[in-house]
Design an enzyme around this catalytic site. Structure first.
Site, PDB file in Angstrom:
ATOM      1  N   HIS A  95     -15.994  -2.311   6.424  1.00 39.49           N
ATOM      2  CA  HIS A  95     -16.539  -3.176   5.375  1.00 39.49           C
ATOM      3  C   HIS A  95     -17.888  -3.748   5.826  1.00 39.49           C
ATOM      4  CE1 HIS A  95     -12.086  -3.285   4.953  1.00 39.49           C
ATOM      5  NE2 HIS A  95     -12.388  -3.122   3.685  1.00 39.49           N
ATOM      6  N   HIS A 134     -17.034 -11.614   7.232  1.00 36.70           N
ATOM      7  CA  HIS A 134     -17.275 -11.924   5.812  1.00 36.70           C
ATOM      8  C   HIS A 134     -17.478 -13.414   5.560  1.00 36.70           C
ATOM      9  CE1 HIS A 134     -16.361  -7.837   4.750  1.00 36.70           C
ATOM     10  NE2 HIS A 134     -15.106  -7.916   5.140  1.00 36.70           N
ATOM     11  N   ASP A 163     -17.375  -2.157  11.581  1.00 34.66           N
ATOM     12  CA  ASP A 163     -16.239  -2.325  10.663  1.00 34.66           C
ATOM     13  C   ASP A 163     -16.516  -1.522   9.388  1.00 34.66           C
ATOM     14  OD1 ASP A 163     -13.923  -4.755  10.283  1.00 34.66           O
ATOM     15  OD2 ASP A 163     -14.687  -3.884   8.415  1.00 34.66           O
TER      16      ASP A 163
HETATM   17 ZN   LIG Z   1     -13.011  -4.343   7.602  1.00 33.90          ZN
END
Ligand SMILES: [Zn+2]
Ligand SMILES: [Zn+2]
Length: 374
Positions: A167, A128, A165
């Site tokens: 996300h 991220h 992942d």
């Molecule tokens: Zn994650």
């Protein structure tokens, strides 16, 4: 190149610590590596466990902006406040701690690029992190830095970034959205239902990169069948068509059933089938250049099954059926909860998410010339 696996981990990885009560905790990395060791990963196939070196500001500058690193240096001294909009608190030494993770992943990249073998940096996978800001527990973005290093220091012309992942790997995905040298394939829970709220199928890159960015958003409840359908129908043909010279794979373990922060329902079987396929493809198209990174995973029992399963598959050492008792005791001492007992689980399936995944496959066939028309 050698088919050995080199795991880059040292106790410095534990310095990346947002404090008690924060969901992101690197003890799961330590316990995963200890379980790999307990299952004799490092006693065969030339596999090794290697110490890590700290990354430098020059390394971080391969992806991040200087002003952001200055901001982190200040936050590192005070250790106060937050680094993003609230999920990623500062702590004393936070920049140094993040640079240890960057150094681990760059050490692993060097092993891959010099032909020593495959490599795994389980303390990294901070997908991220943006060029100019932190996000979602990620201060720096070691994966994005490693991709830049592969290009600038080793002359890689085509790379794959694969992210499983739960996300969306937005820091990498949007960081290279216009870069045609990077094929980015990202499996995640649909952004309408999960942080960071991004990563939709129609986002396929821009300019020369159009068609090289492939999002596979899965509905809550999606099981192994939806993940593996998209794997076989989207990822495999795209990788064969693109022919990357290097594969960087973020192996977040939070798509597994029972993760407290997300709602997918993958079993260990989805991970083992995907990693077996990635490993074979790395040998088929990329001369074995496969760099694995860790990532999320907030149920430590799941993480500690998935990362050894991945490491043993790539390091070509079979796992025992039962998790060794002495490791189970360490896990239970660390977490005060029951350790997993076996490296096998029943497969999962869910009809509506499977149908949605099939529609996503059709959309991506229409949007990206890398995927055959089936
Ligand atoms: Zn994650
Ligand atoms: Zn291999």
């Amino acid at each position: 190149m050698s088919g050995s696996l080199h795991v880059y981990y040292g106790p410095e990885i534990l310095l990346y610590d947002f404090g008690p009560g924060h969901p992101f905790n690197q003890r799961r990395v330590k316990l995963s590596v200890e379980l790999m060791d307990a299952c004799e990963l490092f006693q065969a196939n030339g596999n090794t466990l290697r110490p890590i070196q700290q990354g430098t500001r020059a390394d971080a500058l391969l992806f991040h902006e200087p002003g952001y690193l200055d901001f982190l240096a200040d936050a590192s001294i005070t250790g106060e406040g937050v680094l993003d909009h609230g999920d990623t608190p500062a702590f004393p030494g936070c920049l140094d701690a993040a640079l240890w993770g960057v150094g681990a992943s760059l050490g692993a990249l060097d092993a891959v690029m010099t032909g020593e073998g495959h490599a795994f940096s389980p303390g990294g996978g901070w997908h991220h992190g943006y060029r100019d800001h932190a996000s979602g527990f990620c201060i720096l973005n070691d994966g994005a830095i490693a991709l830049a290093a592969a290009r600038q220091r080793y002359g890689i012309q085509r790379a794959l970034y694969l992210d499983i992942d739960v996300h969306h790997g937005d820091g990498v995905f949007y960081g290279y959205y216009g870069d045609g040298w990077l094929l980015d394939i990202d499996f995640h829970q649909d952004g309408r239902t999960l942080f960071p709220g991004k990563g939709f199928a129609e986002e396929v890159g821009t300019g020369e990169a159009t068609g090289t960015k492939l999002n596979i958003p899965l509905l809550p409840g999606a099981g192994d069948d939806a993940a593996l359908l998209a794997w076989r129908e989207v990822a495999v043909p795209a990788i064969r068509a693109f022919r990357p010279e290097l594969i960087v794979m973020q192996c977040g373990a939070d798509a597994h059933a029972g993760d407290p922060l997300a709602m997918l329902e993958w079993s260990l079987g989805a991970y083992t089938e995907i990693i077996a396929s990635v490993h074979a493809l790395a040998h088929e198209v990329a001369d074995g250049r496969l760099l694995l990174l860790g990532g999320g995973g907030y149920n430590p029992a799941n993480v500690c099954l998935i990362w050894p399963a991945i490491a043993h598959a790539v390091g070509d050492v079979s796992l025992p059926d039962r998790v060794p008792d002495h490791w189970r005791k360490s896990f239970e001492d660390a977490y005060g909860r029951r350790a997993p007992e076996r490296f096998s689980e029943p497969p999962t399936s869910a009809t509506r998410p499977l149908q949605a995944a099939a529609r996503c496959v059709d959309d991506l066939r229409r949007l990206s010339p890398l995927i055959g028309q089936g």
